[in-house]
Design a protein around this motif. Structure first.
Motif, short mmCIF file in Angstrom:
data_model
loop_
_atom_site.label_atom_id
_atom_site.label_comp_id
_atom_site.label_asym_id
_atom_site.label_seq_id
_atom_site.Cartn_x
_atom_site.Cartn_y
_atom_site.Cartn_z
N UNK A 173 3.60 5.65 -3.35
CA UNK A 173 4.87 6.07 -3.86
C UNK A 173 4.71 6.14 -5.52
N UNK A 174 4.16 4.95 -6.05
CA UNK A 174 3.68 5.11 -7.50
C UNK A 174 2.79 6.08 -8.16
N UNK A 175 1.96 6.25 -7.32
CA UNK A 175 0.91 7.43 -7.64
C UNK A 175 1.64 8.81 -7.74
N UNK A 210 4.98 -2.95 -6.22
CA UNK A 210 3.75 -2.80 -5.45
C UNK A 210 3.02 -4.08 -5.68
N UNK A 211 3.10 -4.33 -6.82
CA UNK A 211 2.21 -5.44 -7.59
C UNK A 211 2.77 -6.87 -6.61
N UNK A 212 3.99 -6.85 -6.57
CA UNK A 212 4.68 -7.98 -5.96
C UNK A 212 4.42 -8.11 -4.48
N UNK A 213 4.61 -7.00 -3.85
CA UNK A 213 4.44 -7.11 -2.42
C UNK A 213 2.89 -7.44 -2.06
N UNK A 270 10.19 6.19 -14.96
CA UNK A 270 10.93 4.96 -14.71
C UNK A 270 10.72 4.65 -13.25
N UNK A 271 10.60 5.71 -12.26
CA UNK A 271 10.39 5.25 -10.66
C UNK A 271 9.02 4.86 -10.53
N UNK A 272 7.93 5.28 -11.50
CA UNK A 272 7.01 4.83 -11.20
C UNK A 272 6.53 3.42 -11.72
N UNK A 273 7.31 2.97 -12.73
CA UNK A 273 7.17 1.59 -13.09
C UNK A 273 7.76 0.79 -12.19
N UNK A 274 9.04 0.98 -11.61
CA UNK A 274 9.75 0.38 -10.71
C UNK A 274 8.81 0.18 -9.47
N UNK A 275 8.42 1.36 -8.92
CA UNK A 275 7.51 1.30 -7.73
C UNK A 275 6.16 0.43 -8.00
N UNK A 276 5.60 0.68 -9.23
CA UNK A 276 4.31 -0.18 -9.47
C UNK A 276 4.64 -1.93 -9.53
N UNK A 277 5.81 -2.19 -10.09
CA UNK A 277 6.15 -3.62 -10.01
C UNK A 277 6.16 -4.14 -8.66
N UNK A 314 0.88 -1.34 0.08
CA UNK A 314 -0.10 -0.08 -0.04
C UNK A 314 0.96 1.32 -0.01
N UNK A 315 1.81 1.34 0.56
CA UNK A 315 2.86 2.38 0.69
C UNK A 315 3.50 2.54 -0.55
#
Length: 87
Positions: free
Chosen positions: A44-46, A64-67, A55-62, A39-40
């Motif tokens: 961060x993704x948004x 996020x999905x994994x966690x 780039x950071x949005x993609x990294x944080x999104x992936x 959730x955190x």
């Protein structure tokens, strides 16, 4: 004065004797922590996407999905283990 017995807690319809026991069970903590981290990471993704850091949005999104998937998966596996043990 005698109090009527209402069968509290209602163990015939619930698998846990009282609310909050899933948090008390230390085996659920890794899943709950991973879901909270997910959730955190969603926030961060948004935020990264809103400021234009693609780039950071993609990294944080992936991440996020994994966690989120791992956390929810661990909680579901633990829940099924507890239900199987009580049968």
């Amino acid at each position: 004065m005698n109090q009527p017995d209402h069968g509290f807690p209602d163990e015939s319809r619930t698998i846990r004797p009282h609310a909050g026991e899933s948090i008390e069970d230390a085996r659920n903590w890794p899943g709950l922590v991973l879901a909270a981290v997910g959730l955190v990471l969603l926030a961060l993704t948004l935020t990264a996407a809103g400021y234009g850091f693609e780039g950071w949005a993609i990294v944080a999104g992936v991440a996020c999905a994994v966690c989120l998937l791992a956390g929810i998966g661990l909680v579901v596996v633990q829940h099924r283990r507890v239900k199987a043990r009580q049968r």
